[in-house]
Design an enzyme around this catalytic site. Sequence first.
Site, PDB file in Angstrom:
ATOM      1  N   GLY A  63       0.806  -1.224   0.000  1.00 49.81           N
ATOM      2  CA  GLY A  63       0.000   0.000   0.000  1.00 49.81           C
ATOM      3  C   GLY A  63       0.830   1.261   0.000  1.00 49.81           C
ATOM      4  N   GLN A  64       2.161   1.110   0.033  1.00 48.25           N
ATOM      5  CA  GLN A  64       2.984   2.305   0.090  1.00 48.25           C
ATOM      6  C   GLN A  64       2.870   3.104  -1.202  1.00 48.25           C
ATOM      7  OE1 GLN A  64       7.010   1.449   1.487  1.00 48.25           O
ATOM      8  NE2 GLN A  64       6.157  -0.400   2.405  1.00 48.25           N
ATOM      9  N   GLY A  65       2.947   4.438  -1.018  1.00 52.36           N
ATOM     10  CA  GLY A  65       2.691   5.362  -2.131  1.00 52.36           C
ATOM     11  C   GLY A  65       3.408   4.985  -3.399  1.00 52.36           C
TER      12      GLY A  65
END
Lengths: 849, 187
Positions: free
Chosen positions: B72-74
């Site tokens: 889910g990291q940018g």
Amino acid sequence: MIGSFKQIKKDEEDGGGNPYHSTDKTSVLQEARVFNETPVNVKRSTHVLTKILYLLNQGETLATKEATDAFFAMTKLFQSNDLVLRRLVYLGIKELCNIAEDTIIVTSSLTKDMTGREDQYRAPSIRALCRITDASMMQAIDRYMKQAIVDRAPGVSSAALVSCRHILKESPEVVKRWVSEVQEALSSDCVMVQFHALGVLHQLRKSDKLAVTKLVSKLTSSSLRSPYAICLLIRIVARLIEEDEIGYDSRLSDFLESMLRHKAEMVTYEAANAIVTLKRSSARDLPPAISVLQLFLSSPKPTLRFAAVRTLSKVAMTHPNAVTACNLDLENLIQDVNRSIATLAITTLLKTGSEGSVDRLMKSISSFLNDISDEFKIVVVEALRSLALKYPRKQAVLMGQLADMLRSEGGLPYKEAIASTIITIIEDNPEAKEKGLDHLCEFIEDCEHTTLAVRIIHLLGREGPRTRQPSRYIRFVYNRVILENAAVRAAAVSVLAKFGAQCEGLLPNILVLLQRCMMDTEDEVRDRATYYHAILATRDSTLIHRYILNPPQFALPSLERALVQYLQSPAVEPFETRMEERVVPTHEKYAEQLSAIPQFAHLGPLFKSSTPVELTEAETEYMVRCIKHTFQNHIVLQFDCTNTLNDQLLESVSVVVDGEGWVVQTSLPCASLPYSQPGSCYILLPIPEDIMSTTGTLSATLKFTVRDCDPATGEPDTDEGYEDDYTLEDVEITVADHVQRAARSNFAAGWEELGATNELEDTFALSAMSTLEEAVTQITQFLGMHPCDRSDRIPEGKSSHTLYLAGTYRGGHEVLVRAKLALADGVTMQLTVRSDDPEVSEVIASAVG
Amino acid sequence: MGVFDKLVFALGLKKREASVLVIGLDNSGKSTMLNHFKSEDQKSTEIVPTVGFNVEKFKARNVGFTAFDMSGQGRYRSLWEHYYHDCQGVIFVVDSSDKLRLVVAKDELDMFLQHPEIRTRRLPILFFANKMDVREAVSSVKVSAALGLERITNKPWHITASNAITGDGLHEGVEWLTNQIKENLNK
């Protein structure tokens, strides 16, 4: 693409054994869509992935978009738990990671496999992970790598260690954090893990010598279990010994010696190899190592035999005597079924064997020469060359053998090696000359290598005219004009001209031949023929000598400089090349430096620069060396000074010289001389008018102002300095400073041309010299002239010798010297000097006395 | 597929296979949620931020799920789209205690819904309003409003409050998803 095409073609010829031979990139990438199917079609995916890997390994390149698409499709295969497919995926990741984008996407999947339970996955996933991870992401996998390095499974640990070595290249600081884990791996029970751990540790510390020494001394005292690691350690130790100049640690060589008794063959060989290849090994250190190698010579394993004989053949170059002990075993190896071993054995024997065994060895060589590759044939030829130089009496046999080899099949490097060996023999032994030339003539009759043919024809031009019967070579040379390509034809024309110039009787015939050459289709050949014909037709011996036998050899940079200078000067007389011609361009750098100094700009072209002479002892407070630059009427002394005291700043540094007949015209001091930065000061001396007093000794003193300064910053402490001086050794101006070396391709012709008008002859007893070699070097150095016709090489065992020297005296006077030397209680020398100026002859003749 | 497998499938004994995509902002609890479905011996004791993606398998009501657990990291959100094509369901995990970033979650959801691979398909979407145990957590209704779920008209969706650590609410949600997928598969 072409490579893969060829591969396909080859496979077709083989009978279509390769199931992937008709693979095509576009269709395979289409097929890769099968990866996206849910659930995964293991069988087809495996097949398609194999095809992709096959294509990549054939040198096929993918565009970034194609690779990225294939890569992401491949990541979906992580769904399947099929062992084979997963391992193929790892391979795919490694292949594509350099082309595809966002490969970082598989990081978590790989870390999961790497920490998972399946050992089959763990090692390859570590390797793949380290390929896709860049320096910024290293932090994330740090913990997993540490665990993997000390893992119980040797495969996993090795994979992690090997990956460390790859990471080391890009981000060494990351691997440094894992040192303690690597240390732990070093004490592993598995031989491979130990080896890889040592490799990582050494690579980490490679640049820090102290750390390597520590590592080595720790490991040499403890005993490593792994033979691979010991082999690596031996190499590290050998390098340490090689690098250490002074602080030579005897424990290291003791270690090498003790490893000769190790139980693993690998280790004993490595140790023996290290000992014999060490440069500092003396004849005394070799025997134990040689006896180990000797033992291997009779081993049933071909690899061991090969390794041993290869090492011995290397040692035989430097220490032939040490290898003689193995001669008997080497003899047995000549019959070895492995041709490589047999060749190496025979060449080693050639290097170590006695004169008597040469004939027998030659016979066995010729028996298998046709079976070995060119590379090994060259090894044989090299061995023959050194043999020929060692036993001149065997040259006839060798020459015959070489001629046979020259006629047989072989590539250019092989033929070149043979030809240059024959040429070496011809140069070394005048008796072998005609025979050798005959062989070469025969060879060029059927030689497809242009470079080699040109080289041999040139040799004919040099040596042919001086043989007893020059006319027989004309046919061979003229055949080239008729049969060969332009480059060879042009060379042949030049050679014909040389024959014409030196053999009076042949001149009319040569003129006819040259006339025919003027009809040639190639410009260069026609030009040469016309040029030579015109000169030879004059029958003017001076012209012939100057433009055919001793053509002017210009150093192009000097010539360019002279022409520029001429254009800038207002002179109206025609350009004179004599000064510049035949000048060796060693002093180009100096000429540029000096002409940049305004005070020296008017001196004209630089005639000669001497080699630097040290005027101080080594390791003194100030180091000064002197370079003498000779101009037409001046000498410039350049003093390169270095201040080796870090607490002193020297200012206005100059050198004061004093000598009879010499007046200092200008002195250029060096303004400031900080610690360890070299600086130069100059002195300009006009050369005395009287040519006899142009040599002499000048006393020299260094004068300067000292300012004490802070050793750390180099900033002076005081504003005022004090004067000081320092006595230097004397500067000698010798005859050599006035003479420039000049190359002559034909000394005898030049000698005749100068004539006896200004000839001077004198006899000297050089009692201080005990050998002819010494005398030759001394005289050449003293006069600063160039030895011609290879007269600086003295055939072994001769008691008399004639040295020919050529040079140009300052002002452009040609000087030739003939020194007949005889060895009898010291050396007796009859010196004859010829030049175009009587005074110059006198200077040279008197210089020796 | 072997003869035996075919037989089993024909008799309806064989479980069906489906792949689902698990997306959501970083630290919303995707990997923790999937970890809950693993069998006891495969559970990992600690969950670290996912880099890229992970493939996890679990079973619910005779349907075998293959879950693509996306990071889910940018910087990795742009990689989600590579896996849109062949999923049969989506689980969108929201950290309901992180009110500040609900708008970011809405942005990502909108981008997801606008994607050409997704827009036209009738994909069932399951929302987990996760971390309901945390004191600052907002209710699932508020989450639904914040994300503007009422706008989704062409896809079946469902929102459940959950606690991925204890497993509360997870089975309820997955049961709904299973039913939806089964329906789709039977069509």
